[in-house]
Design an enzyme around this catalytic site. Structure first.
Site, short mmCIF file in Angstrom:
data_model
loop_
_atom_site.label_atom_id
_atom_site.label_comp_id
_atom_site.label_asym_id
_atom_site.label_seq_id
_atom_site.Cartn_x
_atom_site.Cartn_y
_atom_site.Cartn_z
N ARG A 167 22.43 -2.91 5.67
CA ARG A 167 22.71 -1.92 4.61
C ARG A 167 23.95 -1.07 4.93
NH1 ARG A 167 19.37 -4.77 2.72
NH2 ARG A 167 17.63 -4.21 1.36
N SER A 241 14.66 0.51 -2.91
CA SER A 241 14.25 1.25 -1.70
C SER A 241 15.05 2.54 -1.62
CB SER A 241 14.55 0.43 -0.44
OG SER A 241 13.88 -0.80 -0.47
N GLU A 337 18.77 5.40 1.68
CA GLU A 337 19.63 4.25 1.40
C GLU A 337 20.43 4.50 0.13
OE1 GLU A 337 19.31 1.01 -1.04
OE2 GLU A 337 18.39 -0.25 0.51
P1 FAD Z 1 26.24 1.48 -7.94
O1 FAD Z 1 24.88 2.05 -7.84
O2 FAD Z 1 26.99 1.70 -9.20
O3 FAD Z 1 27.10 2.00 -6.71
C1 FAD Z 1 26.59 1.93 -5.40
C2 FAD Z 1 27.69 2.36 -4.42
O4 FAD Z 1 28.75 1.41 -4.44
C3 FAD Z 1 28.36 3.70 -4.77
O5 FAD Z 1 28.74 4.32 -3.57
C4 FAD Z 1 29.58 3.28 -5.57
O6 FAD Z 1 30.63 4.25 -5.53
C5 FAD Z 1 29.99 2.00 -4.85
N1 FAD Z 1 30.65 1.02 -5.74
C6 FAD Z 1 30.11 0.39 -6.81
N2 FAD Z 1 30.99 -0.50 -7.31
C7 FAD Z 1 32.09 -0.42 -6.55
C8 FAD Z 1 33.36 -1.08 -6.57
N3 FAD Z 1 33.67 -2.00 -7.48
N4 FAD Z 1 34.28 -0.74 -5.62
C9 FAD Z 1 34.01 0.21 -4.69
N5 FAD Z 1 32.82 0.86 -4.63
C10 FAD Z 1 31.88 0.54 -5.54
N6 FAD Z 1 19.59 -3.50 -2.78
C11 FAD Z 1 19.49 -4.43 -1.80
O7 FAD Z 1 20.34 -4.50 -0.92
N7 FAD Z 1 18.43 -5.29 -1.77
C12 FAD Z 1 17.45 -5.27 -2.69
O8 FAD Z 1 16.52 -6.07 -2.63
C13 FAD Z 1 17.55 -4.30 -3.73
N8 FAD Z 1 16.57 -4.23 -4.67
C14 FAD Z 1 16.68 -3.30 -5.65
C15 FAD Z 1 15.67 -3.26 -6.64
C16 FAD Z 1 15.75 -2.36 -7.67
C17 FAD Z 1 14.66 -2.34 -8.71
C18 FAD Z 1 16.85 -1.46 -7.77
C19 FAD Z 1 16.96 -0.52 -8.91
C20 FAD Z 1 17.84 -1.49 -6.79
C21 FAD Z 1 17.76 -2.40 -5.72
N9 FAD Z 1 18.73 -2.46 -4.72
C22 FAD Z 1 18.65 -3.43 -3.73
C23 FAD Z 1 19.87 -1.53 -4.71
C24 FAD Z 1 21.05 -1.99 -5.60
O9 FAD Z 1 20.67 -3.07 -6.40
C25 FAD Z 1 22.25 -2.40 -4.75
O10 FAD Z 1 22.67 -1.35 -3.89
C26 FAD Z 1 23.44 -2.83 -5.63
O11 FAD Z 1 24.44 -3.43 -4.84
C27 FAD Z 1 24.06 -1.65 -6.37
O12 FAD Z 1 24.98 -2.16 -7.29
P2 FAD Z 1 25.56 -1.26 -8.46
O13 FAD Z 1 26.63 -2.04 -9.14
O14 FAD Z 1 24.47 -0.77 -9.31
O15 FAD Z 1 26.20 -0.08 -7.61
N1 EPU Z 2 4.63 -2.15 3.23
C1 EPU Z 2 3.55 -1.33 3.29
N2 EPU Z 2 3.40 -0.38 2.32
C2 EPU Z 2 4.30 -0.24 1.31
C3 EPU Z 2 5.44 -1.09 1.27
C4 EPU Z 2 5.58 -2.05 2.26
O1 EPU Z 2 2.71 -1.42 4.18
O2 EPU Z 2 4.09 0.63 0.47
C5 EPU Z 2 4.76 -3.23 4.22
C6 EPU Z 2 4.56 -4.60 3.56
O3 EPU Z 2 3.22 -4.94 3.47
C7 EPU Z 2 5.34 -5.52 4.47
C8 EPU Z 2 6.46 -4.62 5.00
O4 EPU Z 2 6.05 -3.27 4.77
O5 EPU Z 2 4.56 -5.96 5.52
C9 EPU Z 2 7.81 -4.90 4.35
O6 EPU Z 2 7.67 -4.75 2.95
P1 EPU Z 2 8.57 -5.59 1.91
O7 EPU Z 2 8.50 -7.04 2.22
O8 EPU Z 2 8.21 -5.15 0.54
O9 EPU Z 2 10.04 -5.17 2.26
P2 EPU Z 2 10.69 -3.77 2.63
O10 EPU Z 2 11.06 -3.78 4.06
O11 EPU Z 2 9.86 -2.64 2.15
C10 EPU Z 2 13.12 -4.59 2.23
C11 EPU Z 2 14.35 -4.11 1.53
C12 EPU Z 2 14.27 -4.46 0.05
C13 EPU Z 2 14.17 -5.97 -0.08
C14 EPU Z 2 12.89 -6.43 0.64
C15 EPU Z 2 12.74 -7.93 0.65
C16 EPU Z 2 15.17 -2.21 2.77
C17 EPU Z 2 15.36 -0.73 2.81
N3 EPU Z 2 14.51 -2.69 1.71
O12 EPU Z 2 12.02 -3.83 1.74
O13 EPU Z 2 15.49 -4.03 -0.56
O14 EPU Z 2 14.12 -6.36 -1.42
O15 EPU Z 2 12.95 -5.98 2.04
O16 EPU Z 2 13.60 -8.48 1.59
O17 EPU Z 2 15.62 -2.91 3.67
C18 EPU Z 2 16.54 -2.21 -1.65
O18 EPU Z 2 17.36 -2.19 -0.72
O19 EPU Z 2 16.63 -1.44 -2.64
C19 EPU Z 2 15.43 -3.16 -1.62
C20 EPU Z 2 14.49 -3.21 -2.57
#
Ligand code: FAD
Ligand code: EPU
Length: 341
Positions: A167, A241, A337
């Site tokens: 991240r 997250s 994050e």
């Molecule tokens: P924004 O929210 O618009 O911006 C994020 C940051 O990037 C800001 O600092 C912004 O200034 C900068 N930025 C954006 N675009 C540019 C650009 N073109 N040039 C320079 N800087 C820029 N993230 C994960 O890593 N893994 C996940 O599994 C994950 N699951 C998610 C699930 C949900 C339901 C949600 C809502 C979010 C999740 N995220 C996850 C977080 C998010 O999807 C990522 O961080 C994604 O990359 C953000 O993209 P965005 O275009 O919306 O960025």
């Molecule tokens: N867990 C709990 N309680 C909860 C949530 C999770 O006990 O309320 C336990 C789960 O049971 C599991 C472990 O924690 O054993 C990990 O949970 P999960 O697989 O859901 O993944 P996570 O570590 O919570 C991360 C990323 C997610 C990504 C998933 C899948 C971060 C901060 N988050 O979540 O990214 O989608 O793994 O790889 O690293 C995001 O960055 O926004 C995001 C959603």
């Protein structure tokens, strides 16, 4: 041609659905737009916020500067000159991340399928080195093009220059706020190397009797797992997250596990351990709780939600409470994050 507006609500531009105002708002569709815009006084004199899909932002107050919404389109693919089993796919920063994943899966270009359904844009993907289900952006990243705000010049960043980590990247550290990413090139494989190591994926494969999954199978399964765990921002505001999974020294981990033997953790290199923040938060009794207009998601305590009318300040102060409670119980400091503004 870029679009420039004044005093607009950002509610539709952040997945938390927080209603704050931006003094100026410009949408750009190509690098030329950016160059032209950068010559205007409003660009030179305003604080700048680059925005993609707003899916990793929490707005706690109105923004007095210029929001730059990056909507650069385009996807192209070419065979890699270095390796005949690889393709280089280049996408404009404004392409929706999941549209790019779907394109690659349809073309049978392997490598991104585990990153299915992550919200946001291509341009934001290198910023925090997005990751999920055993794969991170760094595993498919080739290079990116970025516009330097101070000089107006375009620069290319290769893999080594981006300093990717969990991240994290150079764009969140030394180069924070200095570049607008305009496009990203990915290195993908025409011979699939399936990554199904993540427990949840393995469980579904076993359940369905799929022994030799395709990348389309993995993409579909990851999408299904995500839908079952995470709230859909179109119905309940959130930014995924809210905190990172904390990484601690082994010695610290061994102390914690003595008192909390059920703690969920993963090795993080030779000397460190990554702790599941969701587990820490749930263990403090926060999972699924509603506090005013905010709270945590019922299936994932790591996700903070907006129950409709939350202000960013309310969500932020709830996140402080979580940080303090987890620190008091486990001695571990959670780091946010989500980008706070
Ligand atoms: P924004 O929210 O618009 O911006 C994020 C940051 O990037 C800001 O600092 C912004 O200034 C900068 N930025 C954006 N675009 C540019 C650009 N073109 N040039 C320079 N800087 C820029 N993230 C994960 O890593 N893994 C996940 O599994 C994950 N699951 C998610 C699930 C949900 C339901 C949600 C809502 C979010 C999740 N995220 C996850 C977080 C998010 O999807 C990522 O961080 C994604 O990359 C953000 O993209 P965005 O275009 O919306 O960025
Ligand atoms: N867990 C709990 N309680 C909860 C949530 C999770 O006990 O309320 C336990 C789960 O049971 C599991 C472990 O924690 O054993 C990990 O949970 P999960 O697989 O859901 O993944 P996570 O570590 O919570 C991360 C990323 C997610 C990504 C998933 C899948 C971060 C901060 N988050 O979540 O990214 O989608 O793994 O790889 O690293 C995001 O960055 O926004 C995001 C959603």
């Amino acid at each position: 041609m870029y679009l420039l507006k004044e005093n607009i609500s950002l509610k539709a531009y952040n997945t938390f659905g927080i209603d704050v105002k931006a003094r100026f708002f410009a949408e750009i569709f190509n690098e030329e737009d950016l160059r032209e815009l950068s010559l205007l006084p409003v660009f030179k004199e305003s604080r700048l916020l680059v925005l993609g899909g707003g899916s990793n932002m929490l707005f706690t107050k109105d923004f007095g500067g210029l929001v730059l919404k990056v909507s650069i389109p385009g996807i192209t693919a070419a065979r890699s000159p270095e390796n005949e089993d690889q393709v280089l796919v280049t996408a404009g920063a404004g392409i929706v991340w999941n549209d790019l994943v779907n394109y690659c899966v349809e073309q049978d270009f392997a490598g991104m399928e585990n990153l299915s359904l992550i919200p946001g844009t291509v341009g934001a993907s290198p910023i925090q080195n997005i990751g999920a289900y055993g794969v991170e952006l760094k595993d498919v990243f080739h290079s990116c093009t970025a516009f330097e705000i101070a000089s107006g010049k375009l620069k290319s960043f290769d893999f080594a220059e981006c300093h990717f980590a969990y991240r994290d990247s150079i764009f969140k550290n030394e180069l924070k706020g200095q570049y607008v990413i305009t496009g990203v090139t990915f290195r993908l494989n025409t011979q699939a190397r399936i990554n199904s190591q993540y427990g949840a994926i393995q469980a579904v494969l076993a359940d369905r009797g799929i022994r030799r999954p395709t990348i389309a199978d993995i993409s579909k399964i990851v999408a299904e797992i995500r839908v079952s765990k995470l709230p859909d921002p179109s119905t309940i505001g959130n930014a995924g997250s809210f905190f990172k999974n904390p990484i601690v020294e082994k010695a610290e981990f061994e102390q914690i596990i003595k008192t909390f033997p059920d703690l969920i953790s993963y090795p993080a290199g030779k000397t460190k351990v990554k702790l599941a923040a969701g587990w820490l938060i749930e263990s403090c009794g926060f999972k699924g709780i509603v506090e005013g207009n905010t709270g945590t998601w019922k299936n994932q305590a790591l996700v903070l939600v907006n129950h409709g009318q939350a202000t960013g300040a309310e969500v932020y102060s709830f996140s402080e409470k979580i940080i303090d409670t987890v620190a008091a119980k486990f001695g571990v400091k959670l780091e946010r994050e989500v980008n706070i503004l």
